[in-house]
Design a protein around this motif. Structure first.
Motif, short mmCIF file in Angstrom:
data_model
loop_
_atom_site.label_atom_id
_atom_site.label_comp_id
_atom_site.label_asym_id
_atom_site.label_seq_id
_atom_site.Cartn_x
_atom_site.Cartn_y
_atom_site.Cartn_z
N SER A 1 34.39 1.08 5.94
CA SER A 1 33.62 2.22 5.46
C SER A 1 33.95 2.52 4.00
N VAL B 1 33.40 8.91 2.80
CA VAL B 1 33.87 8.65 4.16
C VAL B 1 34.22 9.94 4.91
N ASP C 1 26.23 7.83 3.03
CA ASP C 1 25.80 6.43 3.10
C ASP C 1 24.29 6.33 3.16
#
Length: 393
Positions: free
Chosen positions: A165, A197, A210
């Motif tokens: 990640s 994250v 994301d």
């Protein structure tokens, strides 16, 4: 017939709006068209070819041609989702090379913030069938969303190659470094890996940061014949090569979520252009999610399969720092993403870079060769890929 050198991108315009409660979708198309025509030094009466995709309302190209008062010899409304408008530049070049038109107008516009659908269209409840493509009856009943599909791709890539990640987060970090200089960007704040994250989970392992933004907006391009290009007092961006390819799950047999249609469209574009990935100075990569970028970088040959995580975490996507500056307008992750077909902005920013008209803080020195690439549909599963290589003349 090769399209290498057979057409030029002579006009490019990105609509500045990101929230348009007072404008209709046809109006955004028309305003974008006028902006691109002005940029090229042409009028709407010069246009004899028109290209659009499924975001155009009504009967698509036919309705928009009527709305804008265009007199056409050629029109095309091919729909391949987010790759549509990269593909349309290729189709316009093909039509020009075949003598079907000499000045092609390409427009995109959408108002997803007003429609409240967000990325991927309206959410369906589990068990609710709704309308959709042939596969909808087998997938929508389980409550699947676009986010879930991309999350599965990311999870599989992590399983196969050890991608993390934190590595995916570097793609958002790079986009934010660029967006801070774009006055129109929806998100202008530079973010850190930790912030990405630690943002809330959307579809494991993809976090909120994301995912691309959801904006209203639009854009337009003018593609011309070499003869028309010579008559215009504007920097010339030559179309050098293009490729397109679909990828489907083939009934679930031998389905591999870790690669995209770029493995086919990319080599075709590079071969036609007569260049290699190592020659590219700037890359516009479709960024619906961070995993979208990582997989396309690998599939286009900028790094080996499975090494995308390390490539992006080394800062290679940041202008002025890395080997391959990408999405210097902030891309879909930070700048804008209208209609779920944001590919046109990838070409627009590539044109800016090749002209030397990008923001001085992100302008790539001696940028003479650029690539724009997009996927439309569901990454890794069912989508169309389109690759375009452009050169400054």
């Amino acid at each position: 017939m090769s399209i290498k050198g057979k057409a030029y991108i002579m006009g490019a315009y990105e609509h500045p709006t990101r929230d348009a409660p007072d404008k209709s979708t046809p109006q955004l198309h028309a305003e974008s068209a006028l902006g691109a025509l002005k940029d090229a030094g042409l009028s709407k009466d010069d246009v004899d070819g028109y290209f659009c995709a499924g975001d155009a309302p009504g009967f698509g190209a036919m309705s928009m041609a009527d709305y804008m008062g265009l007199k056409l010899r050629h029109m095309d409304s091919t729909e391949t989702g987010g790759s549509s408008y990269i593909l349309h530049v290729s189709h316009a070049a093909q039509a020009i090379a075949a003598g079907k038109c000499s000045v092609a107008l390409i427009t995109l516009a959408g108002r997803p913030r007003q429609n409240k659908f967000g990325f991927g269209g309206p959410r369906l409840k589990p068990g609710e069938l709704g309308d959709g493509p042939p596969e909808a009856g087998f997938e929508n009943i389980y409550g699947g969303t676009t986010h879930n599909t991309y999350g599965m791709c990311a999870m599989r890539h992590m399983h196969e190659y050890g991608t993390t990640s934190e590595q995916l987060a570097w793609i958002k970090v790079a986009a934010s470094h660029h967006a801070q200089w774009n006055e129109h960007a929806f998100l202008k704040n530079v973010v850190t890996v930790e912030e990405v994250v630690n943002s809330r989970m959307i579809a494991d392992p993809l976090h909120l940061l994301d995912c691309c933004v959801v904006t209203d907006g639009g854009g337009a391009l003018i593609v011309t014949s070499p003869e028309v290009a010579k008559s215009l007092n504007r920097p010339k961006v030559k179309v050098m090569g293009a490729g397109e390819a679909p990828k489907g799950p083939a009934g679930g047999q031998d389905l591999d979520l870790t690669y995209s249609g770029a493995v086919w469209s990319g080599p075709r574009a590079f071969e036609e252009a007569g260049v290699t990935p190592a020659d590219i100075k700037y890359a516009s990569i479709y960024d619906s999610f961070t995993i979208t970028v990582l997989m396309q970088l690998e599939d286009l040959g900028f790094c080996r399969k499975g090494e995308g995580g390390k490539f992006v975490a080394d800062g290679n996507l940041i202008s002025g720092v890395g080997k391959l500056p990408f999405n210097t307008d902030g891309g879909g992750l930070c700048n804008n993403h209208p209609t779920n077909r944001g590919g046109i902005t990838k070409v627009i920013e590539a044109v800016r870079q090749l002209r030397g008209e990008a923001h001085p803080k992100v302008q790539v020195p001696n940028c003479d060769l650029a690539i724009a690439h997009g996927t439309g549909g569901s990454l890794g599963v069912r989508h169309g890929a389109a690759t375009l290589i452009m050169e400054r003349e």
